[in-house]
Design a protein around this motif. Structure first.
Motif, mmCIF file in Angstrom:
data_model
loop_
_atom_site.group_PDB
_atom_site.id
_atom_site.type_symbol
_atom_site.label_atom_id
_atom_site.label_comp_id
_atom_site.label_asym_id
_atom_site.label_seq_id
_atom_site.Cartn_x
_atom_site.Cartn_y
_atom_site.Cartn_z
ATOM 1 N N PHE A 144 0.815 -1.149 -0.116
ATOM 2 C CA PHE A 144 0.131 -0.026 0.118
ATOM 3 C C PHE A 144 0.913 1.383 -0.042
ATOM 4 O O PHE A 144 0.382 2.181 -0.634
ATOM 5 N N LEU A 145 2.082 1.360 0.625
ATOM 6 C CA LEU A 145 2.705 2.467 1.025
ATOM 7 C C LEU A 145 4.155 2.556 0.160
ATOM 8 O O LEU A 145 4.546 3.776 0.196
ATOM 9 N N LEU A 146 4.570 1.734 -0.335
ATOM 10 C CA LEU A 146 6.153 1.605 -1.033
ATOM 11 C C LEU A 146 5.882 1.527 -2.558
ATOM 12 O O LEU A 146 4.778 0.659 -3.127
ATOM 13 N N GLN A 147 6.728 2.255 -3.298
ATOM 14 C CA GLN A 147 6.702 2.324 -4.873
ATOM 15 C C GLN A 147 7.099 0.901 -5.387
ATOM 16 O O GLN A 147 8.169 0.410 -4.716
ATOM 17 N N GLY A 169 8.684 0.372 -8.004
ATOM 18 C CA GLY A 169 9.994 0.312 -8.594
ATOM 19 C C GLY A 169 11.204 0.565 -7.765
ATOM 20 O O GLY A 169 12.384 0.846 -8.137
ATOM 21 N N SER A 170 11.053 0.781 -6.475
ATOM 22 C CA SER A 170 12.111 1.185 -5.541
ATOM 23 C C SER A 170 12.816 0.251 -5.124
ATOM 24 O O SER A 170 12.456 -1.101 -5.078
ATOM 25 N N LYS A 171 14.214 0.523 -4.833
ATOM 26 C CA LYS A 171 15.171 -0.378 -4.511
ATOM 27 C C LYS A 171 15.875 -0.243 -3.056
ATOM 28 O O LYS A 171 17.020 -0.534 -3.056
ATOM 29 N N SER A 172 15.133 0.562 -2.394
ATOM 30 C CA SER A 172 15.656 0.950 -1.021
ATOM 31 C C SER A 172 15.626 -0.329 -0.022
ATOM 32 O O SER A 172 15.348 -1.449 -0.469
ATOM 33 N N ARG A 173 16.242 0.362 1.210
ATOM 34 C CA ARG A 173 16.627 -0.726 2.217
ATOM 35 C C ARG A 173 15.264 -1.303 2.446
ATOM 36 O O ARG A 173 15.124 -2.670 2.960
ATOM 37 N N PRO A 174 14.106 -0.681 2.934
ATOM 38 C CA PRO A 174 12.748 -1.458 3.168
ATOM 39 C C PRO A 174 12.596 -2.475 2.282
ATOM 40 O O PRO A 174 11.972 -3.510 2.591
ATOM 41 N N ILE A 175 12.622 -2.207 0.989
ATOM 42 C CA ILE A 175 12.265 -2.956 -0.082
ATOM 43 C C ILE A 175 13.268 -4.376 -0.187
ATOM 44 O O ILE A 175 12.934 -5.776 -0.058
ATOM 45 N N LYS A 221 9.283 10.573 -0.122
ATOM 46 C CA LYS A 221 10.861 10.629 -0.612
ATOM 47 C C LYS A 221 11.074 9.333 -1.506
ATOM 48 O O LYS A 221 10.398 8.328 -0.998
ATOM 49 N N ARG A 222 12.027 9.307 -2.178
ATOM 50 C CA ARG A 222 12.375 8.110 -2.805
ATOM 51 C C ARG A 222 12.741 6.924 -1.977
ATOM 52 O O ARG A 222 13.346 6.993 -0.977
ATOM 53 N N GLY A 223 12.142 5.952 -2.261
ATOM 54 C CA GLY A 223 12.384 4.606 -1.272
ATOM 55 C C GLY A 223 11.505 4.760 -0.066
ATOM 56 O O GLY A 223 11.855 3.733 0.626
ATOM 57 N N THR A 224 11.036 5.892 0.322
ATOM 58 C CA THR A 224 10.270 5.687 1.679
ATOM 59 C C THR A 224 8.922 5.471 1.562
ATOM 60 O O THR A 224 8.182 5.563 0.432
ATOM 61 N N GLU A 225 8.239 5.338 2.521
ATOM 62 C CA GLU A 225 6.568 5.010 2.519
ATOM 63 C C GLU A 225 5.827 6.323 2.188
ATOM 64 O O GLU A 225 6.294 7.549 2.341
ATOM 65 N N ALA A 226 4.754 5.934 1.747
ATOM 66 C CA ALA A 226 3.785 7.091 1.115
ATOM 67 C C ALA A 226 3.334 7.970 2.648
ATOM 68 O O ALA A 226 3.204 7.271 3.493
ATOM 69 N N LEU A 227 3.103 8.996 2.469
ATOM 70 C CA LEU A 227 2.724 9.868 3.880
ATOM 71 C C LEU A 227 1.279 9.927 3.999
ATOM 72 O O LEU A 227 0.534 10.207 3.059
#
Length: 888
Positions: A49-52, A54-60, A125-131
């Motif tokens: 629900f909250l992460l993009q 296409g993101s490759k950040s640490r949470p992903i 912001k890029r790689g973070t959850e939606a607000l």
């Protein structure tokens, strides 16, 4: 918003597809042990629900399966405002996002944008959850103790209804213009973070620079004053360090320390030499004493060996006499054992003959039994053969008898059908009519006669009467009867019987023959040794066994001959056994009689051998001692050895006295202390020279600084910097007053806004208050403008931070329930998720929290994840399970 399904694959511990089954409106409970994936499912729910996608950040990256790389895939089914939607995302490897519902399908970024609009969040912001507020309502493990920390979009959502009240409280557009002018003026003097800028910052920096320069100049003046004071001190120290008498005394002390060290070294050398001389004299005296002691030991040992050799000679003569007597007695007993052994051998032969006779008798009995068994087996086999022949001779079996019975019943049925349609003729004869009536040539008597076919009745003296039955099926009945008779005749002929009664008798005879055959087979089977052996093989084995027994009997007859007539082999065997036992007893007694003398002889021989060996050893030891003592005396006589002992003893005492005299003349102190004193004095002289040079150098440097400072005009420069600092301070104070005035105006407008905010917070307070009162009777919560409970008023006010962990956790859950109620009332999506919450609650408050959650679940969906399933059994929630989603 209602969540209906959650499916994950390649997410942490879930490498294979699994689904969260059983989701629905109201209360939902997933109770499972630790490490079963509850927190992983919540992480997957937040991610989808909250992460993009296409993101490759640490949470992903943290979503990847354990032990390897993978592409996490998550799918959810949910409803918003009654519309069913399905969302599916895959991360990292070939990422995609797809949102389907309301007759449309969205892909990629379009799906992300539509999802954010549905659930009321903004992209982070890029790689973070939606607000948004959804983050605050999904509480992860370990975060239930703290109240939600709202992002700016979440605050915007909560303040969405504030704008109209704010305008009414602050005067509408005029207040907005005033606030804008105040903020513009503040922006000239302050930046966005509230820090000074422009002329305000220049005034502050100028004042600070002037103050810094003034402090530097004052520091230089203080340094000048310190240098002047230090110069006087340096002159005093220089005069002290440059004292020639003191330096001469230090050199004399150093020379005396070196002489003391030399005296100590010379004394130590003499002491070591005296100690070595004493050690040498002690060793020589010990060697002489050892020689004296060894010579005394040899003399004592020689005397002892001489006495022992005399004793051994007497014992040796007695041992030889005892040995000779034991040998004579042993020879007599040996002859008795030989006689007993010959008698036992004779008894053994007689016993063997009796045993063979008993064995022959047993073999003959076995031969008779084997012959009888062979006869019985032969008779049983012949009985089986005869029974089998009798059985095979029977022509009637159950099948043929069944056919005969069926044919007989068919004949009877045909006859019954014909008789049913026959003409009945009742004949009553009077006294003179007997013998006068004939039916088809058969004389009739009184009675009833059935006529089934055309018949002629002749009445003597009267005439003939033709009788024709009235049946229309007479021909058919006659044909049926003929066919039945023919079938019966064929069945009887096949069985070789004349009528059914004969067939029944033949069947009974067959049954008797079958019983006899089975009995013969049973008898034969009982006589066979093995169940799978044929009678022929059994008879062959029986004949072979009989021949073997006859051969063994023949061998016994050839060896022993026939026993005497009338003599019982068993009695002969018993007498032979008794004779053998008597011979054995006689032999054992002779051996027993032989054993004691033999032991005596052995002991006598052993003692004789031991004494002879000891005598030889004593002779050898005495010879060796005599030789050693003679050699020692030849090398040095006893008198010379005594004189050497006295001389070495006197030399040792003299060396000891010399060592004692040296120790008494030892100088005070130690060589180590003398070395330390020398090093200390040398270092003091060297340090004095270095201090003198350093003092001279320091005085030259300070004189140079003093001359430079006196020509730099420090006092004039300090006065100028003081005036510059005062002008910058006045400008700074003016800017500070202007900022204070603008802040006052801004705070006045903001105060009106806070009043509107507090009025807006009333719904949140009202949403929390009933549940709060259920937990804490007559308690009131204080909600601050940041939408957080800042305190709890019961009898007295208590700050939120001072409450217990359990109370703070319960209030944090109630705040989230209130936020969910506000969102639902404004028509926005809301769903509450609690992971391992309420772990600090006692039993009473936990039950009340269950009631509060059950009431809230009638309006919003609540999902609870816990590893303490037994504590939540009273919640009455829908039970969820984690199931495999792999197609079967």
């Amino acid at each position: 918003m209602i969540l209906h399904g959650l499916e994950v694959e390649q997410v942490r511990r879930f490498a294979d597809p699994v689904r969260l089954a059983g989701l629905g409106p109201g209360l939902n409970l997933l109770g499972a042990p630790n490490e079963s994936g509850k927190s992983t499912l919540l992480a997957a729910l937040r991610a989808v629900f909250l992460l993009q996608h296409g993101s490759k950040s640490r949470p992903i990256a943290d979503l990847q399966p354990y032990g390897g790389k993978g592409a996490p895939r998550i799918a959810v089914d949910f409803t918003v405002d009654g519309t069913m939607w399905r969302l599916e995302k895959r991360f990292l490897h070939r990422p995609f996002a797809q949102l389907s519902g309301d007759g449309a399908t969205f892909q990629g970024d379009a799906a992300e944008a539509r999802l954010h609009a549905l659930i009321g969040v903004e992209s982070g912001k890029r790689g973070t959850e939606a607000l948004g507020l959804m983050n605050a309502l999904w509480v992860g493990q370990g975060h239930s103790l703290a109240q939600p920390d709202f992002s700016d979009p979440a605050r915007t959502t909560l303040r969405a209804c504030l704008e109209s009240d704010l305008g009414a409280m602050t005067g509408g557009e005029a207040a907005e213009r005033i606030l804008a002018r105040v903020l513009a003026d503040l922006s000239v003097l302050l930046d966005g973070r509230g820090n000074p800028k422009g002329r305000y910052r220049a005034a502050i920096e100028g004042e600070q620079a002037a103050s810094d320069e003034l402090a530097r100049l004052q520091t230089r003046r203080q340094v000048l004053e310190d240098d002047l004071q230090a110069m006087a001190d340096l002159r005093r120290r220089l005069a002290r360090e440059d004292d020639s008498d003191r330096r001469e005394k230090e050199r004399e002390h150093l020379a005396e320390a070196r002489r003391q060290r030399d005296r100590l070294r010379d004394h130590d050398a003499r002491h070591r030499a005296a100690r070595a001389a004493l050690d040498h004299a002690t060793a020589r005296l010990a060697a002489v004493r050892q020689d004296v002691a060894r010579r005394a030991e040899w003399r004592q040992a020689l005397d002892a060996q001489s006495a022992r050799r005399a004793d051994l000679a007497e014992a040796l003569a007695a041992a030889r006499a005892a040995h000779d007597a034991a040998q004579t007695a042993q020879a007599a007993r040996m002859r008795a054992v030989q006689d007993a052994d010959a008698h036992r051998l004779s008894a053994r032969r007689a016993l063997d003959r009796a045993t063979r006779r008993v064995e022959r008798t047993r073999l003959e009995q076995e031969r008779r039994d084997a012959a009888a068994s062979l006869d019985r087996l032969d008779q049983a086999a012949q009985a089986v053969t005869r029974a089998a022949a009798r059985l095979s001779a029977c022509t009637v079996d159950e099948a043929r008898m069944t056919a005969i019975r069926q044919a007989a019943r068919a004949v009877q049925a045909a006859r019954a059908a014909s008789q049913a349609q026959a003409t009945m003729l009742d004949v009553v004869l009077e006294g003179t009519g007997a013998g006068r009536l004939k039916l088809d040539g058969r004389v009739l008597g009184s009675g009833r006669v059935q006529v089934t076919d055309t018949a002629r009745l002749h009445i003597a003296g009267i005439g003939t009467v033709s009788i024709e039955p009235a049946s229309h099926d007479r021909e058919r009945l006659r044909a049926d009867a003929a066919r039945a008779d023919h079938a019966l005749r064929q069945a009887l002929d096949a069985a070789g019987c004349v009528d059914p009664d004969a067939a029944e008798a033949a069947l009974a005879e067959r049954r008797q023959a079958d019983l006899a055959f089975q009995a013969a087979q049973t008898t034969l089977a009982g006589l066979l040794v093995a169940a799978d052996r044929s009678p022929a093989a059994a008879m062959t084995e029986g004949r072979r066994r009989l021949a073997e027994l006859e051969a063994r009997i023949a061998r016994h007859g050839d060896e022993d001959g026939n026993p005497a007539a009338g003599q019982d082999p068993a009695e002969a065997l018993e007498r032979a056994s008794d004779a053998m036992q008597a011979a054995e007893d006689r032999h054992a007694a002779a051996n027993q009689a032989l054993f004691a003398p033999d032991e005596t002889l052995r002991l006598a021989a052993a003692e004789l051998g031991r004494l002879e060996g000891d005598h030889r050893l004593a002779q050898d030891a005495a010879s060796r001692l005599t030789h050693d003592l003679a050699a020692a005396r030849a090398a040095e006589s006893d008198d010379a050895l005594s004189a050497r002992l006295a001389a070495e003893d006197a030399a040792m005492r003299e060396a000891g006295q010399a060592l004692h005299r040296i120790e008494e003349t030892r100088p005070d102190g130690t060589e180590a202390l003398a070395d330390a004193a020398i090093q200390r004095l040398e270092r003091a002289i060297q340090d004095g020279s270095a201090r003198l040079a350093a003092l001279k150098q320091d005085m030259a440097a300070r004189e140079a600084r003093i001359r430079a400072a006196e020509g730099d005009g420090l006092d004039e420069r300090i006065a100028a910097q003081d005036r510059l600092r005062d002008s910058h301070a006045a400008e700074r104070a003016a800017c500070a007053r202007e900022v204070a005035i603008l802040h006052c105006l801004r705070d006045a407008v903001a105060g009106a806004a806070r009043a509107a905010t507090e009025r807006y917070l009333a719904p949140l307070s009202r949403a929390i208050q009933p549940a709060l009162a259920a937990l804490f009777p007559r308690a009131v919560a204080t909600v601050d403008p940041d939408f957080r409970v800042s305190g709890l008023t019961r009898r007295v006010g208590e700050p939120f931070e001072n409450l217990s962990d359990g109370t703070r956790e319960q209030i944090a859950v109630l705040v989230r329930l209130g936020l969910a109620e506000l969102l639902r009332a404004r028509g926005r999506p809301a769903m509450l998720v609690l992971d391992d919450a309420l772990t600090w609650s006692d039993a009473g408050r936990l039950d009340r929290m269950f009631d509060i959650l059950a009431d809230a679940a009638t309006r919003v969906q609540v999902l609870i994840l816990t590893c303490r399933t037994e504590l939540f059994t009273g919640l009455g929630a829908r039970a969820l399970t984690i199931e495999s989603a792999t197609p079967s």
